[in-house]
Structures are given as C-alpha cells and as structure tokens.
Write a protein that holds these residues in place. Structure first.
Motif, PDB file in Angstrom:
ATOM      1  N   ALA A  51      64.439 136.027 -27.922  1.00  0.00           N
ATOM      2  CA  ALA A  51      64.119 137.329 -28.506  1.00  0.00           C
ATOM      3  C   ALA A  51      63.165 137.188 -29.682  1.00  0.00           C
ATOM      4  CB  ALA A  51      65.407 138.023 -28.953  1.00  0.00           C
ATOM      5  N   ILE A  52      63.356 136.146 -30.479  1.00  0.00           N
ATOM      6  CA  ILE A  52      62.463 135.918 -31.620  1.00  0.00           C
ATOM      7  C   ILE A  52      61.049 135.623 -31.134  1.00  0.00           C
ATOM      8  CG2 ILE A  52      62.023 134.425 -33.612  1.00  0.00           C
ATOM      9  CD1 ILE A  52      65.090 134.050 -33.812  1.00  0.00           C
ATOM     10  N   GLY A  55      59.771 138.887 -29.244  1.00  0.00           N
ATOM     11  CA  GLY A  55      59.767 140.055 -30.118  1.00  0.00           C
ATOM     12  C   GLY A  55      58.937 139.881 -31.365  1.00  0.00           C
ATOM     13  N   ASN A  56      57.949 138.996 -31.334  1.00  0.00           N
ATOM     14  CA  ASN A  56      57.025 138.836 -32.445  1.00  0.00           C
ATOM     15  C   ASN A  56      55.626 138.548 -31.897  1.00  0.00           C
ATOM     16  OD1 ASN A  56      58.350 138.846 -35.277  1.00  0.00           O
ATOM     17  ND2 ASN A  56      59.791 137.654 -34.037  1.00  0.00           N
ATOM     18  N   SER A  57      54.624 138.836 -32.698  1.00  0.00           N
ATOM     19  CA  SER A  57      53.255 138.503 -32.307  1.00  0.00           C
ATOM     20  C   SER A  57      53.111 136.990 -32.269  1.00  0.00           C
ATOM     21  CB  SER A  57      52.260 139.113 -33.289  1.00  0.00           C
ATOM     22  OG  SER A  57      52.497 138.633 -34.602  1.00  0.00           O
ATOM     23  N   PRO A  58      52.195 136.465 -31.448  1.00  0.00           N
ATOM     24  CA  PRO A  58      52.076 135.007 -31.309  1.00  0.00           C
ATOM     25  C   PRO A  58      51.954 134.257 -32.626  1.00  0.00           C
ATOM     26  CG  PRO A  58      50.765 136.091 -29.635  1.00  0.00           C
ATOM     27  CD  PRO A  58      51.282 137.185 -30.537  1.00  0.00           C
ATOM     28  N   GLU A  59      51.238 134.817 -33.589  1.00  0.00           N
ATOM     29  CA  GLU A  59      51.024 134.107 -34.857  1.00  0.00           C
ATOM     30  C   GLU A  59      52.263 134.105 -35.753  1.00  0.00           C
ATOM     31  OE1 GLU A  59      49.527 138.362 -35.407  1.00  0.00           O
ATOM     32  OE2 GLU A  59      49.397 136.776 -33.866  1.00  0.00           O
ATOM     33  N   ARG A  60      53.261 134.941 -35.439  1.00  0.00           N
ATOM     34  CA  ARG A  60      54.462 135.018 -36.281  1.00  0.00           C
ATOM     35  C   ARG A  60      55.675 134.353 -35.651  1.00  0.00           C
ATOM     36  NH1 ARG A  60      55.652 140.658 -39.052  1.00  0.00           N
ATOM     37  NH2 ARG A  60      56.720 139.199 -40.448  1.00  0.00           N
ATOM     38  N   LEU A  62      56.556 131.291 -34.617  1.00  0.00           N
ATOM     39  CA  LEU A  62      57.071 130.044 -35.166  1.00  0.00           C
ATOM     40  C   LEU A  62      57.686 130.261 -36.544  1.00  0.00           C
ATOM     41  CD1 LEU A  62      57.344 127.124 -34.318  1.00  0.00           C
ATOM     42  CD2 LEU A  62      55.103 126.662 -35.333  1.00  0.00           C
ATOM     43  N   ASP A  63      57.041 131.064 -37.378  1.00  0.00           N
ATOM     44  CA  ASP A  63      57.578 131.353 -38.706  1.00  0.00           C
ATOM     45  C   ASP A  63      58.931 132.033 -38.610  1.00  0.00           C
ATOM     46  OD1 ASP A  63      55.378 130.253 -39.940  1.00  0.00           O
ATOM     47  OD2 ASP A  63      54.365 132.172 -40.269  1.00  0.00           O
ATOM     48  N   ARG A  64      59.053 132.974 -37.678  1.00  0.00           N
ATOM     49  CA  ARG A  64      60.316 133.692 -37.529  1.00  0.00           C
ATOM     50  C   ARG A  64      61.432 132.779 -37.013  1.00  0.00           C
ATOM     51  NH1 ARG A  64      60.627 137.990 -40.775  1.00  0.00           N
ATOM     52  NH2 ARG A  64      59.420 139.789 -40.104  1.00  0.00           N
ATOM     53  N   LEU A  65      61.101 131.894 -36.077  1.00  0.00           N
ATOM     54  CA  LEU A  65      62.097 130.916 -35.620  1.00  0.00           C
ATOM     55  C   LEU A  65      62.555 130.030 -36.772  1.00  0.00           C
ATOM     56  CD1 LEU A  65      60.711 129.703 -32.165  1.00  0.00           C
ATOM     57  CD2 LEU A  65      62.950 130.753 -32.557  1.00  0.00           C
ATOM     58  N   GLN A  66      61.606 129.563 -37.571  1.00  0.00           N
ATOM     59  CA  GLN A  66      61.961 128.719 -38.710  1.00  0.00           C
ATOM     60  C   GLN A  66      62.804 129.485 -39.715  1.00  0.00           C
ATOM     61  OE1 GLN A  66      57.930 127.583 -39.665  1.00  0.00           O
ATOM     62  NE2 GLN A  66      58.124 125.599 -38.632  1.00  0.00           N
ATOM     63  N   GLU A  67      62.473 130.758 -39.929  1.00  0.00           N
ATOM     64  CA  GLU A  67      63.261 131.584 -40.853  1.00  0.00           C
ATOM     65  C   GLU A  67      64.696 131.721 -40.371  1.00  0.00           C
ATOM     66  OE1 GLU A  67      63.450 136.281 -42.232  1.00  0.00           O
ATOM     67  OE2 GLU A  67      61.539 135.460 -41.525  1.00  0.00           O
ATOM     68  N   PHE A  68      64.870 131.950 -39.073  1.00  0.00           N
ATOM     69  CA  PHE A  68      66.220 132.089 -38.516  1.00  0.00           C
ATOM     70  C   PHE A  68      67.034 130.816 -38.728  1.00  0.00           C
ATOM     71  CE2 PHE A  68      69.228 131.441 -35.045  1.00  0.00           C
ATOM     72  CZ  PHE A  68      69.988 132.608 -35.104  1.00  0.00           C
ATOM     73  N   TRP A  69      66.438 129.670 -38.420  1.00  0.00           N
ATOM     74  CA  TRP A  69      67.190 128.420 -38.518  1.00  0.00           C
ATOM     75  C   TRP A  69      67.336 127.954 -39.959  1.00  0.00           C
ATOM     76  CZ3 TRP A  69      70.409 126.994 -35.040  1.00  0.00           C
ATOM     77  CH2 TRP A  69      70.245 127.485 -33.739  1.00  0.00           C
ATOM     78  N   GLU A  70      66.421 128.357 -40.839  1.00  0.00           N
ATOM     79  CA  GLU A  70      66.605 128.091 -42.267  1.00  0.00           C
ATOM     80  C   GLU A  70      67.834 128.826 -42.777  1.00  0.00           C
ATOM     81  OE1 GLU A  70      65.094 126.423 -44.930  1.00  0.00           O
ATOM     82  OE2 GLU A  70      64.131 125.197 -43.395  1.00  0.00           O
ATOM     83  N   ARG A 139      66.232 141.866 -38.392  1.00  0.00           N
ATOM     84  CA  ARG A 139      65.265 141.409 -39.393  1.00  0.00           C
ATOM     85  C   ARG A 139      64.188 140.517 -38.799  1.00  0.00           C
ATOM     86  NH1 ARG A 139      68.095 138.069 -41.998  1.00  0.00           N
ATOM     87  NH2 ARG A 139      66.873 136.185 -41.660  1.00  0.00           N
ATOM     88  N   VAL A 140      64.549 139.653 -37.849  1.00  0.00           N
ATOM     89  CA  VAL A 140      63.588 138.657 -37.357  1.00  0.00           C
ATOM     90  C   VAL A 140      62.951 139.035 -36.020  1.00  0.00           C
ATOM     91  CG1 VAL A 140      64.693 136.760 -38.607  1.00  0.00           C
ATOM     92  CG2 VAL A 140      65.397 137.251 -36.245  1.00  0.00           C
ATOM     93  N   VAL A 141      63.394 140.129 -35.405  1.00  0.00           N
ATOM     94  CA  VAL A 141      62.853 140.560 -34.119  1.00  0.00           C
ATOM     95  C   VAL A 141      62.311 141.981 -34.256  1.00  0.00           C
ATOM     96  CG1 VAL A 141      63.376 141.077 -31.701  1.00  0.00           C
ATOM     97  CG2 VAL A 141      64.461 139.112 -32.805  1.00  0.00           C
ATOM     98  N   ASP A 142      61.108 142.192 -33.775  1.00  0.00           N
ATOM     99  CA  ASP A 142      60.526 143.525 -33.672  1.00  0.00           C
ATOM    100  C   ASP A 142      60.951 144.090 -32.311  1.00  0.00           C
ATOM    101  OD1 ASP A 142      58.943 145.759 -33.209  1.00  0.00           O
ATOM    102  OD2 ASP A 142      57.120 144.858 -34.043  1.00  0.00           O
TER     103      ASP A 142
END
Length: 367
Positions: A51-52, A55-60, A62-70, A139-142
């Motif tokens: 979903a992350i 549910g995010n633009s290609p450029e976002r 990886l950042d969103r995945l890292q945010e989730f696991w952080e 928060r992490v998925v559009d």
C-alpha cells in the motif's frame, strides 16, 4: 533482461510481521535499478508495504517505506551486539518488549475497553488491538492515489468462516485502512475483521505469499514477477526447543509459497502445451474446440523468488523483534538479495526455463 515496457513488472509481498523490513530493502533495489512495478499483491505486512508503494508517487515511495519502518523501530533499547549469544538475548528482549507493550503506531495489548474496533468480527477474543495501524496507514499512504489504481494493488485475506481466499483489487474495489486490518488480522493475536459482511483474517493461515491474487486472471502480456517471501524453507537442523519452534514457523509458511510456485509452473506448462496443440489443429477443429483453446497462453511468466533467511542470532520470536538493529539488518539483506537476483536475471540466468515459464531461485547463492 532489463526493464522494458514490452513486459509487465509484478511485485508479490508475503506476510511476516517485523520481518517485513526485508521487503523495504528489496523494493529499494528494484527502485534503484528502474524496475517500477505495474501491479502489486500483498498479504499481511506485505499488504502494508504494498500500500505504501502503490499509494505514493514514485519519488516518495522509498521515503515513505523508510518512515514506516523508522517508526516501527522507535523505542529500541541500547546498542546491539554484532552477533552471537549476546545478540540473540538482545533480540529476544526486544521481542518480549513488543509482546508486552506493543509497538507505537502498529498494535497495543488488548483490553476489554479497547479491543473492539469498527468491523471487528472477533470482539474481545484477540490478544492485541491493531487499530493503531489504521492511523499510521492514513499518514503514509495517499488513499486517493491508491484507489485510482495507477499501480493496481491486490490485498489478500481469508474468509474465517469458509476458509476461502478473498482478494480486494483497487481496479474493482475502494480500499480503506479496514481492508489492511483484515489482511493483518492473524488470529488469535489480532481480531478478524468484518468487511462487506464477511469475517476476514490474515491469509497467512492458508497462503502467505499471494501469487494467486496477482495471477488470477493471468495478465495478457509477458510478466516478470518478483516474489519476496519472509520465511525460508531451508535451514539448520533444530537442536533446541527454541530452534524447533523457529524451524516449524519457517517451514509452515515457506512451503505454502513453494507449493503455489509449483502449481503455477504446472499451469503455465499446460496452457502453453494447449496453445501449441490448438495451433496445430485445422481451422474447423480449432473452432469446435474454441473453449479449450481459450485456456492457452502464449506469453511468458518469469518468477524471481527471494526469501529472508534469518541469521543465527535471530530467535524463535523474530517476527516480533522490532529492534532498530534487526530492522536495519533485514532491510540490508533484502536490498542485497534483490540486487543479486537482478544481476542474475539481467545476464539471462534462470534455474528453470520451459514452456513459457522461467524461474529464478534467488534463495540460492547467485554467482
């Protein structure tokens, strides 16, 4: 092979709780090499990672995945020993921490006061309340982007009354956080969830790697499918109660995946043979057997499988170990394993190649 619009790219993500950080690293390798998925299927934590991504633009992504696991790693205790028994104790302590207190933004111990969530089909029968995951996903998925199905997402669940697989596909269904609570609802740890009148739970009970969710019906074009499992059927002979529990867990989930792969290999072989036989028939016979010929398949399916193989200092409670050290190790392992698989594929290497089916077993050492 290399990324090509002549073939579709699929990404299949299995369940496995805290082991899901491995999939973040695997996606990083794909992203870095330009392999953008055209469709994704996920089960449990794999559905969350999926979903992350979708549910995010290609450029976002990886950042969103890292945010989730952080966030998942918050609350880590002290510095981790590098390996050995001390590291095993360290990992076990973090697993016990998660079991006792839950994880911020993911799940919390259930109480009679908080255990019933909207659509909860299990009432107070679960050990944990995973409603916090819904807020994290928002928060992490559009969800607007997700439901536009620019990258179609298939979320796997299982009907807890019939045992039947139930798949939600953004090309046909509007997904909400509730669907992901259903996919992560591994009873009895978490409650099953009622969606559309059905009592749904984690598909890991029957099929932890949701290949069928992606391949039914079969895509019309050639498909390269990257399957990322979180358990490996191979391992050391168990020599203690703890290692016996870990081996049983690995074999239980990993062999489901291997059976699904073998079934797909046989199906692809039969469809290709049917196509060849249909082509050899005279036109009038082909028309008479049109319903049979419709089962034929001329396009090619390539499956590249990688799986997380836990190092010796992982414990039987590894799926609950959210320590920063373990999450980082798993992310790194996923990136390295997927990079090795891509290197091998781009050189044209697969262990199997027959009747329109190619298979790369990335669990092996790839040279």
């Amino acid at each position: 092979m290399s990324p090509s619009r002549e073939q579709s790219i699929g990404l299949v993500l299995a369940g496995g709780h805290a082991l899901g950080a491995y999939q973040g690293g695997a996606y990083e390798a794909l992203h870095t090499r330009g392999y953008a998925p055209d469709l994704i299927s996920g089960a449990s934590i794999g559905a969350v990672n999926a979903a992350i991504i979708a549910g995010n633009s290609p450029e976002r992504r990886l950042d969103r995945l890292q945010e989730f696991w952080e966030q998942a790693a918050l609350g880590t205790i002290g510095l981790a020993p590098s390996d050995g028994k001390l590291r095993e104790f360290y990992n076990t302590a973090h697993s016990i921490q998660s079991i006792t207190f839950g994880r911020l933004g993911l799940f919390a111990p259930a109480t009679l006061a908080n255990s019933t969530l909207r659509g909860d089909a299990g009432g107070s029968s679960a050990l944990y309340d995973h409603r916090p995951l819904a807020s994290t996903l928002e928060r992490v998925v559009d969800f607007d982007r997700l439901n536009r199905a620019e990258v179609p997402l298939m979320v796997a669940t299982v009907d807890m009354e019939t045992g039947e697989p139930v798949v939600y596909d953004t090309r046909r269904h509007k997904l909400e956080p509730l669907h992901f609570l259903a996919s992560t609802g591994l009873v009895p740890a978490y409650s099953a969830v009622e969606v559309d009148g059905r009592c749904l739970g984690d598909p890991g009970l029957s099929s932890n790697l949701p290949l069928d969710a992606m391949l039914d019906p079969l895509p019309a074009s050639d498909l390269v499918c990257f399957a990322v499992d979180l358990f490996d059927a191979r391992g050391e002979r168990p020599r203690s109660l703890a290692s016996s529990i870990e081996r049983a867990q690995d074999v239980l989930f990993a062999t489901q995946s291997l059976r699904s792969l073998e079934a797909r290999r046989r199906e692809q072989r039969l469809r290709t043979i049917i196509g060849a036989l249909a082509d050899a028939l005279p036109p009038e016979r082909r028309r008479e057997l049109s319903s049979l010929a419709a089962e034929a398949r001329a396009s090619e399916l390539t499956v590249a499988l990688i799986a997380y193989r836990a190092p010796a200092h992982e414990s039987s409670l590894k799926t609950m170990d959210y320590s920063r050290a373990s999450i980082t190790e798993r992310w790194t392992a996923g990136r390295e394993d997927m990079t090795a698989a891509l290197d091998h594929l781009e050189k044209g290497g697969t262990q199997e190649r027959e009747h329109g089916f190619r298979f790369l077993d990335g669990r092996r050492t790839l040279g």
